[in-house]
Design a protein around this motif. Sequence first.
Motif, PDB file in Angstrom:
ATOM      1  N   ASP A  33      -7.598 -15.635  33.094  1.00 35.04           N
ATOM      2  CA  ASP A  33      -6.944 -14.645  32.035  1.00 35.04           C
ATOM      3  C   ASP A  33      -7.413 -12.997  32.427  1.00 35.04           C
ATOM      4  OD1 ASP A  33      -5.740 -13.451  30.041  1.00 35.04           O
ATOM      5  OD2 ASP A  33      -7.161 -14.406  28.473  1.00 35.04           O
ATOM      6  N   LEU A  34      -6.818 -12.610  33.172  1.00 34.19           N
ATOM      7  CA  LEU A  34      -7.010 -11.236  33.687  1.00 34.19           C
ATOM      8  C   LEU A  34      -6.601 -10.380  32.632  1.00 34.19           C
ATOM      9  CD1 LEU A  34      -7.984  -9.179  35.517  1.00 34.19           C
ATOM     10  CD2 LEU A  34      -5.556  -9.142  36.730  1.00 34.19           C
ATOM     11  N   THR A  35      -5.485 -10.655  31.781  1.00 35.10           N
ATOM     12  CA  THR A  35      -5.116  -9.817  30.869  1.00 35.10           C
ATOM     13  C   THR A  35      -6.123  -9.790  29.693  1.00 35.10           C
ATOM     14  OG1 THR A  35      -2.881 -10.058  31.257  1.00 35.10           O
ATOM     15  CG2 THR A  35      -3.335  -9.249  29.160  1.00 35.10           C
ATOM     16  N   GLY A  36      -6.721 -10.850  29.223  1.00 39.00           N
ATOM     17  CA  GLY A  36      -7.755 -11.106  28.250  1.00 39.00           C
ATOM     18  C   GLY A  36      -8.978 -10.395  28.660  1.00 39.00           C
ATOM     19  N   ARG A  37      -9.406 -10.445  29.835  1.00 39.02           N
ATOM     20  CA  ARG A  37     -10.595  -9.887  30.418  1.00 39.02           C
ATOM     21  C   ARG A  37     -10.162  -8.147  30.366  1.00 39.02           C
ATOM     22  NH1 ARG A  37     -10.704 -11.476  35.987  1.00 39.02           N
ATOM     23  NH2 ARG A  37      -9.426 -13.408  35.306  1.00 39.02           N
ATOM     24  N   TYR A  38      -9.299  -7.685  30.802  1.00 38.19           N
ATOM     25  CA  TYR A  38      -8.741  -6.427  30.617  1.00 38.19           C
ATOM     26  C   TYR A  38      -8.948  -5.956  29.219  1.00 38.19           C
ATOM     27  CZ  TYR A  38      -6.824  -1.733  30.815  1.00 38.19           C
ATOM     28  OH  TYR A  38      -6.677  -0.517  30.829  1.00 38.19           O
ATOM     29  N   ARG A  39      -8.635  -6.657  28.236  1.00 39.53           N
ATOM     30  CA  ARG A  39      -8.832  -6.017  26.857  1.00 39.53           C
ATOM     31  C   ARG A  39     -10.064  -6.281  26.463  1.00 39.53           C
ATOM     32  NH1 ARG A  39      -3.652 -10.239  25.205  1.00 39.53           N
ATOM     33  NH2 ARG A  39      -1.945  -8.475  25.614  1.00 39.53           N
ATOM     34  N   ARG A  40     -10.735  -7.144  26.674  1.00 40.96           N
ATOM     35  CA  ARG A  40     -12.338  -7.236  26.453  1.00 40.96           C
ATOM     36  C   ARG A  40     -12.806  -6.030  27.031  1.00 40.96           C
ATOM     37  NH1 ARG A  40     -11.783 -12.897  27.615  1.00 40.96           N
ATOM     38  NH2 ARG A  40     -13.039 -12.679  29.374  1.00 40.96           N
ATOM     39  N   TYR A  41     -12.751  -5.783  28.425  1.00 43.54           N
ATOM     40  CA  TYR A  41     -13.198  -4.462  29.112  1.00 43.54           C
ATOM     41  C   TYR A  41     -12.793  -3.235  28.211  1.00 43.54           C
ATOM     42  CZ  TYR A  41     -13.177  -0.674  32.347  1.00 43.54           C
ATOM     43  OH  TYR A  41     -13.436   0.408  32.982  1.00 43.54           O
ATOM     44  N   LEU A  42     -11.795  -2.859  27.628  1.00 44.13           N
ATOM     45  CA  LEU A  42     -11.222  -2.082  27.041  1.00 44.13           C
ATOM     46  C   LEU A  42     -12.095  -1.706  25.660  1.00 44.13           C
ATOM     47  CD1 LEU A  42      -7.360  -1.805  27.314  1.00 44.13           C
ATOM     48  CD2 LEU A  42      -8.962  -0.105  28.557  1.00 44.13           C
ATOM     49  N   TRP A  43     -12.416  -2.995  25.044  1.00 43.78           N
ATOM     50  CA  TRP A  43     -13.043  -2.930  23.837  1.00 43.78           C
ATOM     51  C   TRP A  43     -14.648  -2.557  23.943  1.00 43.78           C
ATOM     52  CZ3 TRP A  43     -11.327  -1.938  19.121  1.00 43.78           C
ATOM     53  CH2 TRP A  43     -10.336  -2.322  18.796  1.00 43.78           C
ATOM     54  N   ALA A  44     -15.090  -3.034  25.264  1.00 43.09           N
ATOM     55  CA  ALA A  44     -16.486  -2.654  25.375  1.00 43.09           C
ATOM     56  C   ALA A  44     -16.622  -1.236  25.802  1.00 43.09           C
ATOM     57  CB  ALA A  44     -16.951  -3.661  26.724  1.00 43.09           C
ATOM     58  N   MET A  45     -15.447  -0.793  26.793  1.00 43.15           N
ATOM     59  CA  MET A  45     -15.620   0.764  27.096  1.00 43.15           C
ATOM     60  C   MET A  45     -15.313   1.775  25.945  1.00 43.15           C
ATOM     61  SD  MET A  45     -16.570   0.823  30.048  1.00 43.15           S
ATOM     62  CE  MET A  45     -17.523  -0.695  29.775  1.00 43.15           C
ATOM     63  N   HIS A  46     -14.791   1.046  24.757  1.00 45.84           N
ATOM     64  CA  HIS A  46     -14.505   1.959  23.683  1.00 45.84           C
ATOM     65  C   HIS A  46     -16.106   2.038  22.927  1.00 45.84           C
ATOM     66  CE1 HIS A  46     -13.456   2.586  19.463  1.00 45.84           C
ATOM     67  NE2 HIS A  46     -12.636   3.320  19.800  1.00 45.84           N
ATOM     68  N   ALA A  47     -16.440   0.946  23.052  1.00 49.00           N
ATOM     69  CA  ALA A  47     -17.897   1.078  22.382  1.00 49.00           C
ATOM     70  C   ALA A  47     -18.791   2.063  23.105  1.00 49.00           C
ATOM     71  CB  ALA A  47     -18.488  -0.287  22.146  1.00 49.00           C
ATOM     72  N   VAL A  48     -18.767   1.828  24.393  1.00 49.23           N
ATOM     73  CA  VAL A  48     -19.782   2.781  25.114  1.00 49.23           C
ATOM     74  C   VAL A  48     -19.241   4.084  24.900  1.00 49.23           C
ATOM     75  CG1 VAL A  48     -20.245   3.374  27.504  1.00 49.23           C
ATOM     76  CG2 VAL A  48     -20.212   1.017  26.796  1.00 49.23           C
ATOM     77  N   THR A  49     -17.930   4.545  25.018  1.00 48.04           N
ATOM     78  CA  THR A  49     -17.451   5.852  24.790  1.00 48.04           C
ATOM     79  C   THR A  49     -17.772   6.480  23.629  1.00 48.04           C
ATOM     80  OG1 THR A  49     -15.835   5.344  26.687  1.00 48.04           O
ATOM     81  CG2 THR A  49     -15.377   7.312  25.104  1.00 48.04           C
ATOM     82  N   THR A  50     -17.571   5.637  22.364  1.00 46.50           N
ATOM     83  CA  THR A  50     -17.986   6.063  21.154  1.00 46.50           C
ATOM     84  C   THR A  50     -19.345   6.668  20.995  1.00 46.50           C
ATOM     85  OG1 THR A  50     -16.478   4.301  20.101  1.00 46.50           O
ATOM     86  CG2 THR A  50     -18.185   5.340  18.787  1.00 46.50           C
TER      87      THR A  50
END
Length: 224
Positions: A33-50
């Motif tokens: 599930d590459l799409t699901g992994r990419y979405r999880r990555y975006l949420w994690a990077m949002h937390a880092v960037t915040t």
Amino acid sequence: MSIPFSRALNARLALVAPALHRASARLWRPDGDLTGRYRRYLWAMHAVTTASVPLLERAASACSRWDDGWAPSLAAYFAGHAEEERGHDAWLLADLVAAGEPTGEPRPLPPPLVVELAGAQYYRIEHRHPATLLGYLAVLEGHAPSPVLAGVLAARTGLPEAAFRTLREHADLDADHIAEVERQLDRLPLTADQRTEVAVSALHTAGILARLFDQLAADPGGHR
């Protein structure tokens, strides 16, 4: 002639880079599930960037507590970089929306590894020296997404180009950012102890980032 500190630091980071590269390759593998992994990555990077702008602002403020003659110029660098990073969390939310992910409340909890990643820097800024944040920045800015990654993921997932703005922007921006981090590392007259602390911060950051990518690469059921 002494070796520039940035080069010495990069030599140390080269020892842990293979683990980071392997974790990244697992994260972006085409199967599963590459799409699901990419979405999880975006949420994690949002937390880092915040956490990024507040960390830079805290480091800029903390420089005033030190009597190093170069502390004001380091504070100015941190403050300027905070302005460059401001608003990037909004890019990630827009990417998530374009990827079909709801971004309203409640939002996913940040991965504990992201909390560890940012929390370690707060500790170092407050209880060691704000220059240690340069080690953190050297890893995050020095491991920018490949310029081709956004296109590859768009083709493999079928998600619209609008879902990959942050990847595209950072592939371009971070080359300049890492060059500026290295200029700071090489021009500051850091003591031997301060250089050690910057290096420890960088190695710690790289290790956590590799673990985070491994975690994101796992299927929800825990399978790679």
